[in-house]
Design a protein around this motif. Structure first.
Motif, mmCIF file in Angstrom:
data_model
loop_
_atom_site.group_PDB
_atom_site.id
_atom_site.type_symbol
_atom_site.label_atom_id
_atom_site.label_comp_id
_atom_site.label_asym_id
_atom_site.label_seq_id
_atom_site.Cartn_x
_atom_site.Cartn_y
_atom_site.Cartn_z
ATOM 1 N N CYS A 112 -3.662 -3.999 3.142
ATOM 2 C CA CYS A 112 -4.590 -3.651 4.229
ATOM 3 C C CYS A 112 -5.731 -4.646 4.364
ATOM 4 N N CYS A 165 -0.161 2.461 9.684
ATOM 5 C CA CYS A 165 -1.272 2.477 10.637
ATOM 6 C C CYS A 165 -1.385 3.889 11.186
ATOM 7 N N ASN A 205 -6.932 -6.400 7.821
ATOM 8 C CA ASN A 205 -6.397 -5.204 8.460
ATOM 9 C C ASN A 205 -5.308 -5.568 9.475
ATOM 10 N N CYS A 210 -5.743 1.574 8.295
ATOM 11 C CA CYS A 210 -4.636 1.090 7.462
ATOM 12 C C CYS A 210 -4.628 1.870 6.152
ATOM 13 N N GLU A 211 -3.457 2.416 5.807
ATOM 14 C CA GLU A 211 -3.291 3.126 4.544
ATOM 15 C C GLU A 211 -2.147 2.491 3.761
ATOM 16 N N PHE A 216 2.302 -0.748 4.286
ATOM 17 C CA PHE A 216 1.140 -0.030 4.806
ATOM 18 C C PHE A 216 1.562 0.852 5.971
ATOM 19 N N SER A 254 -7.110 0.407 -2.556
ATOM 20 C CA SER A 254 -6.371 -0.467 -1.636
ATOM 21 C C SER A 254 -5.286 -1.284 -2.312
ATOM 22 N N CYS A 310 -3.745 -3.451 11.460
ATOM 23 C CA CYS A 310 -3.580 -2.354 12.419
ATOM 24 C C CYS A 310 -4.416 -2.565 13.678
#
Length: 731
Positions: free
Chosen positions: A255, A284, A258, A266-267, A282, A629, A260
């Motif tokens: 992430c 989104c 980022n 973002c995960e 990841f 993260s 997304c």
């Protein structure tokens, strides 16, 4: 275009260059006075930047606080430039400025793929605010401007000699540090150290053009006022490339930067993917901004605490992030009187101040002293007290005769349960996992009872901690939802809904593991015995030792004896690791550990606002997990017997490398810092906003630390294999 990021991206696309903050033309583009005003029916919170408004209470001067509040609540306010000039470089306002930086650019682990600031690459265990191509280009543009003989700063212009000949490497490190913004120090500020500032201006400043009275020292007093190693960036570390080299891939950051869209979070993907899907490391997920003027996003359906529009310090409301992408359904909380102080000994402590009383961490909250219930030995303790000291609450003996309390927590004895404030009618003998919450069946005839064990942090007398759920017998399930679970027959299902629909019984969450087909009991840090390692990890509990729980470990560093003498601990996963031992556990492990003190009254308020549903340990861990993260680290935790939240950030690879252990340590230190500084990036989330103070301990590595050469025990390999599988494939 309406947001600053959209404007910047548009300028880069059309002009093929990074706009410069020093350029008045760039500032003109960001002037929002002519933008269309929002619909008058827009909810009031939409016109605010609630994330920045959180920070305003940290101002030490009324001027900066009022300017911060005006800019955060008044649509189209043009006071940020004035705020930058008067407050951004004011040492008195360091807490406010750092808080605002957290909101704009949260610290994230890892930096790579820079083409100009290459010495900042390959640093997976260092924190940076702005490691991206725009900042990389910005540093190069800054150098081009500085080559003209003047460094433009908000407070002054600094005349310099030809920087292409006078220490060019140092100037490049300065430009890159100011743009990439390492969060090197505990203060998380991005200022270079005063000695570096004085050194470079002494050698390369154009002294003949300095204003009267200006010296390198006086300039640096304003721009870089400290040399404390915990509060500034030493440039020496960025004068040469990182020493990590190829080992960088041991720790990844999916992430950062980022990947997304701007309205998505973002995960890290810890669940895997359905067959036929493109699998990314990841996800989104759509989020909500904390107000229309905010760039800070939170997850949908999460509860968020934001300051009220009244601007009165200490007044908050709790809102939900709705599917509209806005904060909705706000309910006001009782205001907190931040002017009330606490009397501790012969000293007064202001609201929010943390301090120690003997061995106990404490905090002042609106005139009330909140302390851990740890048991301490003091210099005044008698020899008899020292001889009888067990380290357990109330001096309880270290016998393991477990009782299950109504809050869902298993305590090692009735003595400990009584000591933490439970009445005899609020616990029963035996562990909580051995009791069946669905016997007798508490549900209606047309419903099925499913165990849903939890440990609650809200008052059980006011908000019952129900250990089951009643679900209807007819419903439809989404087959595309991926949240794998394993049943008691070791058959995997895409999600719990489908498992239940097929009439199966849950064994644990996550992908089915062959190593967990047969029962092999393990003892978790929470004093519960689990039939397999998989069950423990799916409950977000790390394993202490193999076999049934039969001992309680030390909760105080002062006691030299415990009931753990008969426990055989698995070997450490990495040589050279100086491990941590969680409170009440018997065995050490390589991990970062947080011990968090929280406000019980705030937890009760959150339960009341959330339809009287009590706050549980899992609620805390689920939110904190979003802040980890690095996929090579995962989070576990439990409520300790001295009523603190213990959170462990553990490396999950089979044989974690020193770099991976250091990354998990950094993740723990990052979260600890966010708690202790009250950063809105963390404490705006309910129930994390009830945290008052945190302590961190990390498993430091010795200079000879390296992966073990020998083979770990078969049990340890099992533990590590499951950890890795859980990290790669469960919720």
């Amino acid at each position: 275009m309406t947001t600053e990021q959209e404007i910047i991206d548009g300028l880069i696309d059309e002009c093929d260059r990074m706009p410069l903050p020093q350029d008045p033309l760039w500032q003109c583009f960001l002037d929002n006075t002519q933008r269309p005003r929002p619909d008058p029916d827009t909810p009031p919170t939409a016109k605010m930047d609630c994330a920045k408004l959180h920070c305003c209470a940290k101002a030490n001067t009324s001027l900066c606080r009022e300017m911060c509040q005006e800019s955060s609540t008044n649509w189209g306010a043009q006071t940020w430039q004035e705020f930058d000039h008067l407050c951004e470089y004011n040492p008195v306002e360091a807490d406010l400025v750092t808080c605002l930086a957290d909101v704009r650019e949260p610290c994230q682990l890892g930096c790579k793929d820079l083409t100009y600031c290459t010495n900042f690459n390959n640093r997976p265990t260092e924190l940076f605010r702005s490691c991206n191509t725009q900042s990389d280009q910005g540093a190069m543009n800054d150098i081009k401007l500085w080559e003209k003989g003047s460094i433009k700063m908000p407070l002054m212009n600094i005349p310099v000699q030809d920087i292409t000949k006078c220490r060019p490497d140092m100037w490049k490190a300065v430009a890159c540090a100011l743009q990439i913004k390492p969060c090197y120090s505990k203060s998380r500020g991005s200022i270079i150290c005063k000695s570096d500032c004085v050194d470079i201006l002494t050698q390369c400043g154009d002294h003949a053009k300095f204003h009267e009275g200006q010296t390198p020292e006086s300039i640096c007093d304003l721009l870089s006022p400290t040399d404390e190693p915990e509060r500034c960036i030493p440039l020496e570390r960025y004068l040469s490339p990182s020493s990590v080299g190829d080992a960088f891939e041991e720790v990844i950051h999916p992430c950062n930067p980022n990947p997304c869209p701007s309205n998505h979070l973002c995960e890290v993907n810890r669940k895997g993917c359905l067959p036929g899907q493109d699998c990314h490391p990841f996800f989104c997920v759509p989020g909500c901004k904390l107000g229309e003027a905010s760039e800070f996003l939170v997850n949908m359906e999460s509860l968020i605490q934001v300051p009220t529009r009244s601007r009165q310090v200490g007044c908050y409301e709790v809102c939900v992030c709705g599917h509209s992408g806005r904060l909705e359904g706000c309910a006001e909380m009782p205001c907190i009187d931040t002017s009330r102080t606490c009397v501790v000994g012969d000293q007064r402590k202001s609201h929010g101040t943390s301090f120690m009383v003997d061995c106990r961490p404490c905090s002042c909250f609106s005139g009330e002293v909140i302390c851990s219930s740890r048991t301490c030995l003091t210099a005044l303790s008698s020899e008899e007290d020292r001889r009888r000291f067990t380290g357990l609450p109330c001096g309880c003996p270290d016998r393991f005769v477990p009782v299950c309390a109504q809050n869902g927590r298993t305590y090692p004895s009735a003595c400990v349960a009584r000591c933490v404030g439970l009445q005899d009618n609020q616990f029963e003998f035996g562990t909580c996992r051995n009791s069946d919450p669905c016997s007798p069946n508490p549900c209606q005839k047309n419903q099925r009872c499913l165990p849903n064990r939890k440990v609650c942090l809200s008052s059980v007398s006011d908000y019952p901690c129900r250990q089951y759920e009643c679900v209807g017998r007819s419903f439809s399930c989404g087959k595309t939802q991926l949240d794998p679970v394993c049943d008691t027959e070791n058959v995997e299902h895409p999600n719990f809904c489908l498992l239940y629909q097929r009439g199966k019984t849950l064994s644990y969450t996550g992908h089915c593991q062959d190593t967990c087909r047969k029962s092999s009991p393990v003892c978790g840090h929470n004093g519960e015995t689990y039939s397999t390692v998989c069950e423990a990890y799916s409950d977000r509990v790390a394993v202490d030792y193999p076999g049934h729980c039969h001992a309680v470990g030390l909760v105080s560093e002062y006691s030299s004896e415990s009931g753990c003498d008969s426990v055989q601990c698995p070997p450490l996963s990495t040589e050279g690791c100086q491990p941590v031992t969680p409170p009440g556990a018997c065995c050490p492990l390589c991990a970062g550990m947080l011990q968090i003190l929280w406000n019980k009254e705030q937890m009760n308020i959150f339960a009341e606002l959330n339809e009287r549903r009590p706050v549980a340990v899992h609620d805390i861990l689920r939110i904190l997990r979003l802040h980890v993260s690095v996929p090579q680290c995962d989070i576990f935790g439990y409520l300790s017997i001295d009523s603190e939240m213990v959170v462990l950030i553990v490396p999950v690879d089979e044989r974690p490398t020193p770099l991976q252990i250091e990354a998990c340590n950094k993740e723990a230190e990052k979260i600890d810092s966010l708690i202790n500084y009250g950063s809105p990036t963390l404490v705006s989330r309910v129930p994390l906003s009830a945290f008052v103070v945190s302590e961190v301990r990390v498993s430091a590595l010795s200079s000879t630390g390296r992966p073990p050469r020998g083979s770990p025990s078969s049990l340890l390999l099992l533990f590590l294999a499951i950890l890795l599988a859980v990290a790669q494939g469960n919720a």
